[in-house]
Design a protein around this motif. Structure first.
Motif, PDB file in Angstrom:
ATOM      1  N   ASP A  79      17.203 -40.865 -41.806  1.00 18.41           N
ATOM      2  CA  ASP A  79      17.086 -40.924 -43.270  1.00 18.41           C
ATOM      3  C   ASP A  79      17.829 -42.136 -43.821  1.00 18.41           C
ATOM      4  OD1 ASP A  79      15.568 -38.606 -43.283  1.00 18.41           O
ATOM      5  OD2 ASP A  79      17.253 -37.307 -43.848  1.00 18.41           O
ATOM      6  N   LYS A  80      19.042 -42.398 -43.309  1.00 18.44           N
ATOM      7  CA  LYS A  80      19.819 -43.561 -43.764  1.00 18.44           C
ATOM      8  C   LYS A  80      19.099 -44.872 -43.466  1.00 18.44           C
ATOM      9  CE  LYS A  80      24.516 -41.804 -43.013  1.00 18.44           C
ATOM     10  NZ  LYS A  80      25.727 -42.102 -42.223  1.00 18.44           N
ATOM     11  N   LEU A  81      18.354 -44.896 -42.355  1.00 13.87           N
ATOM     12  CA  LEU A  81      17.634 -46.104 -41.963  1.00 13.87           C
ATOM     13  C   LEU A  81      16.282 -46.237 -42.668  1.00 13.87           C
ATOM     14  CD1 LEU A  81      18.423 -45.986 -38.147  1.00 13.87           C
ATOM     15  CD2 LEU A  81      19.264 -47.698 -39.777  1.00 13.87           C
ATOM     16  N   GLY A  82      15.854 -45.176 -43.338  1.00 10.29           N
ATOM     17  CA  GLY A  82      14.579 -45.219 -44.048  1.00 10.29           C
ATOM     18  C   GLY A  82      13.381 -45.078 -43.129  1.00 10.29           C
ATOM     19  N   ILE A  83      13.531 -44.310 -42.045  1.00 10.43           N
ATOM     20  CA  ILE A  83      12.424 -44.125 -41.094  1.00 10.43           C
ATOM     21  C   ILE A  83      12.107 -42.639 -40.947  1.00 10.43           C
ATOM     22  CG2 ILE A  83      12.907 -46.237 -39.813  1.00 10.43           C
ATOM     23  CD1 ILE A  83      14.311 -44.502 -37.684  1.00 10.43           C
ATOM     24  N   ARG A  84      10.894 -42.338 -40.456  1.00 11.85           N
ATOM     25  CA  ARG A  84      10.489 -40.962 -40.178  1.00 11.85           C
ATOM     26  C   ARG A  84      10.754 -40.678 -38.710  1.00 11.85           C
ATOM     27  NH1 ARG A  84       9.618 -37.107 -42.507  1.00 11.85           N
ATOM     28  NH2 ARG A  84       7.571 -36.516 -41.809  1.00 11.85           N
ATOM     29  N   MET A  85      11.731 -39.829 -38.440  1.00 12.13           N
ATOM     30  CA  MET A  85      12.074 -39.488 -37.061  1.00 12.13           C
ATOM     31  C   MET A  85      12.853 -38.186 -37.073  1.00 12.13           C
ATOM     32  SD  MET A  85      14.082 -41.690 -34.219  1.00 12.13           S
ATOM     33  CE  MET A  85      12.679 -42.778 -34.247  1.00 12.13           C
ATOM     34  N   SER A  86      12.627 -37.362 -36.077  1.00 16.11           N
ATOM     35  CA  SER A  86      13.379 -36.112 -35.953  1.00 16.11           C
ATOM     36  C   SER A  86      14.666 -36.317 -35.178  1.00 16.11           C
ATOM     37  CB  SER A  86      12.516 -35.055 -35.266  1.00 16.11           C
ATOM     38  OG  SER A  86      11.363 -34.801 -36.038  1.00 16.11           O
ATOM     39  N   SER A  87      14.576 -37.026 -34.035  1.00 16.19           N
ATOM     40  CA  SER A  87      15.747 -37.211 -33.183  1.00 16.19           C
ATOM     41  C   SER A  87      15.403 -38.149 -32.037  1.00 16.19           C
ATOM     42  CB  SER A  87      16.182 -35.852 -32.609  1.00 16.19           C
ATOM     43  OG  SER A  87      17.319 -35.977 -31.794  1.00 16.19           O
ATOM     44  N   ILE A  88      16.432 -38.809 -31.509  1.00 16.08           N
ATOM     45  CA  ILE A  88      16.322 -39.498 -30.218  1.00 16.08           C
ATOM     46  C   ILE A  88      17.479 -38.979 -29.378  1.00 16.08           C
ATOM     47  CG2 ILE A  88      16.346 -41.666 -28.933  1.00 16.08           C
ATOM     48  CD1 ILE A  88      15.321 -43.085 -31.399  1.00 16.08           C
ATOM     49  N   LEU A  89      17.147 -38.469 -28.192  1.00 18.29           N
ATOM     50  CA  LEU A  89      18.151 -37.924 -27.292  1.00 18.29           C
ATOM     51  C   LEU A  89      18.229 -38.734 -26.010  1.00 18.29           C
ATOM     52  CD1 LEU A  89      17.323 -34.094 -27.487  1.00 18.29           C
ATOM     53  CD2 LEU A  89      19.016 -35.378 -28.821  1.00 18.29           C
ATOM     54  N   TRP A  90      19.446 -38.952 -25.534  1.00 14.24           N
ATOM     55  CA  TRP A  90      19.710 -39.473 -24.191  1.00 14.24           C
ATOM     56  C   TRP A  90      20.001 -38.215 -23.390  1.00 14.24           C
ATOM     57  CZ3 TRP A  90      24.586 -42.956 -23.172  1.00 14.24           C
ATOM     58  CH2 TRP A  90      24.701 -43.225 -21.810  1.00 14.24           C
ATOM     59  N   GLU A  91      19.144 -37.897 -22.426  1.00 13.55           N
ATOM     60  CA  GLU A  91      19.247 -36.638 -21.699  1.00 13.55           C
ATOM     61  C   GLU A  91      19.550 -36.879 -20.226  1.00 13.55           C
ATOM     62  OE1 GLU A  91      16.302 -33.701 -24.080  1.00 13.55           O
ATOM     63  OE2 GLU A  91      15.302 -35.268 -22.918  1.00 13.55           O
ATOM     64  N   LYS A  92      20.297 -35.946 -19.653  1.00 12.99           N
ATOM     65  CA  LYS A  92      20.625 -35.988 -18.228  1.00 12.99           C
ATOM     66  C   LYS A  92      20.286 -34.630 -17.631  1.00 12.99           C
ATOM     67  CE  LYS A  92      24.456 -37.928 -16.997  1.00 12.99           C
ATOM     68  NZ  LYS A  92      25.853 -38.268 -16.655  1.00 12.99           N
ATOM     69  N   LEU A  93      19.509 -34.649 -16.544  1.00 13.62           N
ATOM     70  CA  LEU A  93      19.175 -33.433 -15.813  1.00 13.62           C
ATOM     71  C   LEU A  93      19.958 -33.435 -14.509  1.00 13.62           C
ATOM     72  CD1 LEU A  93      15.299 -33.253 -16.246  1.00 13.62           C
ATOM     73  CD2 LEU A  93      16.919 -31.464 -16.848  1.00 13.62           C
ATOM     74  N   GLY A  94      20.797 -32.413 -14.319  1.00 15.24           N
ATOM     75  CA  GLY A  94      21.544 -32.300 -13.073  1.00 15.24           C
ATOM     76  C   GLY A  94      20.607 -32.033 -11.911  1.00 15.24           C
ATOM     77  N   VAL A  95      21.122 -32.126 -10.704  1.00 16.52           N
ATOM     78  CA  VAL A  95      20.326 -31.834  -9.508  1.00 16.52           C
ATOM     79  C   VAL A  95      19.769 -30.419  -9.647  1.00 16.52           C
ATOM     80  CG1 VAL A  95      20.392 -31.559  -7.003  1.00 16.52           C
ATOM     81  CG2 VAL A  95      21.668 -33.419  -8.094  1.00 16.52           C
ATOM     82  N   GLY A  96      18.469 -30.273  -9.505  1.00 17.26           N
ATOM     83  CA  GLY A  96      17.819 -28.975  -9.689  1.00 17.26           C
ATOM     84  C   GLY A  96      17.615 -28.602 -11.143  1.00 17.26           C
ATOM     85  N   GLY A  97      17.973 -29.494 -12.073  1.00 18.27           N
ATOM     86  CA  GLY A  97      17.850 -29.211 -13.499  1.00 18.27           C
ATOM     87  C   GLY A  97      16.407 -29.259 -13.970  1.00 18.27           C
ATOM     88  N   GLN A  98      16.166 -28.576 -15.085  1.00 14.76           N
ATOM     89  CA  GLN A  98      14.813 -28.530 -15.624  1.00 14.76           C
ATOM     90  C   GLN A  98      14.828 -28.296 -17.134  1.00 14.76           C
ATOM     91  OE1 GLN A  98      12.276 -25.505 -13.939  1.00 14.76           O
ATOM     92  NE2 GLN A  98      10.580 -25.997 -15.285  1.00 14.76           N
ATOM     93  N   VAL A  99      14.005 -29.054 -17.823  1.00 11.86           N
ATOM     94  CA  VAL A  99      13.648 -28.747 -19.198  1.00 11.86           C
ATOM     95  C   VAL A  99      12.531 -27.719 -19.049  1.00 11.86           C
ATOM     96  CG1 VAL A  99      12.760 -29.662 -21.369  1.00 11.86           C
ATOM     97  CG2 VAL A  99      14.161 -31.124 -19.900  1.00 11.86           C
ATOM     98  N   VAL A 100      12.805 -26.459 -19.359  1.00 10.16           N
ATOM     99  CA  VAL A 100      11.826 -25.402 -19.090  1.00 10.16           C
ATOM    100  C   VAL A 100      10.566 -25.603 -19.942  1.00 10.16           C
ATOM    101  CG1 VAL A 100      13.616 -23.768 -18.378  1.00 10.16           C
ATOM    102  CG2 VAL A 100      12.848 -23.786 -20.754  1.00 10.16           C
ATOM    103  N   PRO A 101       9.425 -25.051 -19.498  1.00  8.75           N
ATOM    104  CA  PRO A 101       8.177 -25.233 -20.246  1.00  8.75           C
ATOM    105  C   PRO A 101       8.337 -24.822 -21.713  1.00  8.75           C
ATOM    106  CG  PRO A 101       7.712 -24.303 -18.099  1.00  8.75           C
ATOM    107  CD  PRO A 101       9.211 -24.285 -18.261  1.00  8.75           C
ATOM    108  N   HIS A 102       7.840 -25.684 -22.601  1.00 13.65           N
ATOM    109  CA  HIS A 102       7.967 -25.476 -24.046  1.00 13.65           C
ATOM    110  C   HIS A 102       7.002 -26.420 -24.758  1.00 13.65           C
ATOM    111  CE1 HIS A 102      10.307 -29.092 -23.285  1.00 13.65           C
ATOM    112  NE2 HIS A 102      10.222 -29.365 -24.576  1.00 13.65           N
ATOM    113  N   TYR A 103       6.926 -26.282 -26.078  1.00 13.44           N
ATOM    114  CA  TYR A 103       6.199 -27.253 -26.893  1.00 13.44           C
ATOM    115  C   TYR A 103       6.922 -27.413 -28.215  1.00 13.44           C
ATOM    116  CZ  TYR A 103       4.064 -23.227 -29.277  1.00 13.44           C
ATOM    117  OH  TYR A 103       3.856 -22.064 -29.975  1.00 13.44           O
ATOM    118  N   HIS A 104       6.568 -28.482 -28.947  1.00 18.57           N
ATOM    119  CA  HIS A 104       7.227 -28.821 -30.209  1.00 18.57           C
ATOM    120  C   HIS A 104       6.210 -28.921 -31.346  1.00 18.57           C
ATOM    121  CE1 HIS A 104      10.670 -30.167 -27.819  1.00 18.57           C
ATOM    122  NE2 HIS A 104       9.848 -30.924 -27.112  1.00 18.57           N
TER     123      HIS A 104
END
Length: 143
Positions: free
Chosen positions: A37-62
């Motif tokens: 919002d401060k930058l004047g752009i349309r965006m929900s989020s930007i994430l830097w993500e790390k998945l550990g060994v055996g890690g998983q972003v479980v099935p989902h939708y947005h």
């Protein structure tokens, strides 16, 4: 009010937070909705993500579009009911409402940048960004 100065978030200032409901998924939010919002752009989020060994972003939708760029490691992507292997340098464009999952299949943590953008029916046409070159008065300050 739009931000008029460059804001810097150093890695040392950001902490890895465990993402609930997933397996060994940690994130740092590098752009929040409030910052967008401060930058004047349309965006929900930007994430830097790390998945550990055996890690998983479980099935989902947005309810938003997600762009996932793998920066480190080996992963499998669930898309269309099928798991396919990918590695650092690969990018996924996931439309809103599409079930997906990312799993670390390597022997060390994987990392990715995930960009979440609103999906809108009526949008102005996009174009590649413009750049204006400034006279080289700043380079001398690098020396």
């Amino acid at each position: 009010m739009l931000t008029q100065e460059t804001e810097v978030l150093t890695a040392e200032e950001m902490t890895w937070e465990l993402m609930p409901n997933h397996i060994e998924l940690y994130h740092r939010e590098i752009v929040s909705a409030a910052q967008a919002d401060k930058l004047g752009i349309r965006m929900s989020s930007i994430l830097w993500e790390k998945l550990g060994v055996g890690g998983q972003v479980v099935p989902h939708y947005h309810d938003v579009v997600e762009i996932i760029h793998i920066t480190v490691g080996e992963v499998k992507l669930l898309s269309g009911g099928e798991w396919t292997s990918y590695r650092a340098g690969d990018t996924f464009h996931v439309p809103a409402g599409v079930v997906h999952s990312v799993a670390n299949v390597g022997d060390s943590p994987s990392e990715q940048i995930s960009i979440f953008l609103p999906a809108e029916a009526q949008v102005a046409p996009n174009s590649f960004f413009g750049t204006t070159i400034i006279e080289d008065i700043y380079s001398s300050k690098l020396k």
